[in-house]
Every structure is written in structure tokens, then in C-alpha cells.
Design a protein around this motif. Structure first.
Motif, short mmCIF file in Angstrom:
data_model
loop_
_atom_site.label_atom_id
_atom_site.label_comp_id
_atom_site.label_asym_id
_atom_site.label_seq_id
_atom_site.Cartn_x
_atom_site.Cartn_y
_atom_site.Cartn_z
N SER A 72 -2.72 0.80 -5.87
CA SER A 72 -3.31 -0.16 -5.76
C SER A 72 -3.29 -1.29 -6.87
CB SER A 72 -4.19 0.46 -6.68
OG SER A 72 -4.92 0.03 -7.22
N THR A 73 -3.32 -2.40 -5.79
CA THR A 73 -2.82 -3.71 -6.62
C THR A 73 -2.78 -4.28 -7.60
OG1 THR A 73 -3.30 -4.49 -4.14
CG2 THR A 73 -3.71 -6.64 -5.17
N SER A 125 0.55 -0.94 0.03
CA SER A 125 -0.03 -0.44 0.03
C SER A 125 0.86 1.30 -0.09
CB SER A 125 -1.27 0.08 1.26
OG SER A 125 -0.11 -0.16 2.48
#
Length: 151
Positions: free
Chosen positions: A92-93, A40
Motif C-alpha cells: 500500500s503506497t 502494487s
């Protein structure tokens, strides 16, 4: 098939399960495995204050541990004769995995699928399902429940 991407989250045995699947494919096709962990973003990156020093220190320690884990996994793959590289990135993943997959010219993505209930999916969503929707790359989905039988 030259490049295989394996997103990892360092949760229990799931990373080894995914790496085992990627290893078998890489061995057959002489592929390179790219491990990616999306951390994150730092709070100041998303518009928050940095916070007290102890929070920054804790965050730095977490990132060092994650980096060491990536190195450990890539070293283990090297010992087995597989080219591997680890990437620790922020953001953001789903978005970052998508961007890196394009950048690295990935031929196959190996992801895990956790069987969560309705409430979990409603509040958190499923990264695995979002990746399937976003990626336009062949994807091997490994059910994480399957791995419990192997232990």
C-alpha cells in the motif's frame, strides 16, 4: 538534513520536477536522496490466483522497467555528485512510504501534488494528502501544475 525521500510514480515530467527540487536541497545540505516507487502487490500476495502466464510475464516486464527507471534516476544524481539510492517495494503506497521513511531516518519528504477534481478525489483519494496526514516528517509539496510552465 541527511536523508531526503522522494516517492516517484513515473508519470510524465513529475519525477524530474520532484528530483530537481530534491537535488537543490541535497546539494546545499550534502544529503542523500532516496527514491522510492511503491508497486502494487502481486495478486497472489493479496489472496488472488496467479493467473495465466502471460499476465505474470507482463507484470515481470513492468517491474523490470520500473527498476530500470529508478536506476536511471539514481545514476543521473550520481553524475551530479549526489548520493542516491532507489527502492522498488510492494504494498500500500502510503503505508509503505511511511514505514520506509521511519526505517531510513528520513529528514524531508518531497512529494508532488496533482490538482484533481472532486470526483477523482472521492473515488481514488489523493496519495499526497494521505501522506501529509500520516507522516510526521517535514514535507515539501511541489505543485505539479507549476512544472508545466518550465517545459
Amino acid at each position: 538534513m541527511k536523508n531526503i525521500l522522494v516517492p516517484v510514480d513515473f508519470e510524465g515530467y513529475s519525477t524530474y520536477l520532484l528530483l530537481g527540487q530534491a537535488y537543490e536541497i541535497a546539494k546545499r545540505f550534502d544529503s542523500k536522496i532516496w527514491l522510492i516507487h511503491v508497486a502494487s502487490p502481486d495478486p497472489d500476495f493479496v489472496g488472488y490466483e496467479e493467473g495465466p502466464q502471460y499476465i505474470r510475464d507482463k507484470r515481470a516486464e513492468e517491474l523490470r522497467k520500473e527498476h530500470k527507471m529508478l536506476k536511471k534516476y539514481t545514476d543521473e544524481l550520481h553524475e551530479k555528485g549526489i548520493q542516491a539510492e532507489g527502492l522498488l517495494i510492494f504494498g500500500s503506497t502510503v503505508e509503505m512510504i511511511h514505514l520506509e521513511a521511519k526505517k531510513l531516518k528520513i529528514d524531508l519528504v518531497v512529494i508532488g501534488h496533482h490538482n484533481h477534481g472532486f470526483l477523482y478525489n472521492a473515488f481514488y483519494g489523493g496519495t499526497d494528502l494521505k501522506l501529509l496526514e500520516e507522516l510526521n516528517i517535514p514535507t515539501l509539496v511541489v505543485p505539479m501544475d507549476w512544472g508545466k510552465d518550465l517545459l
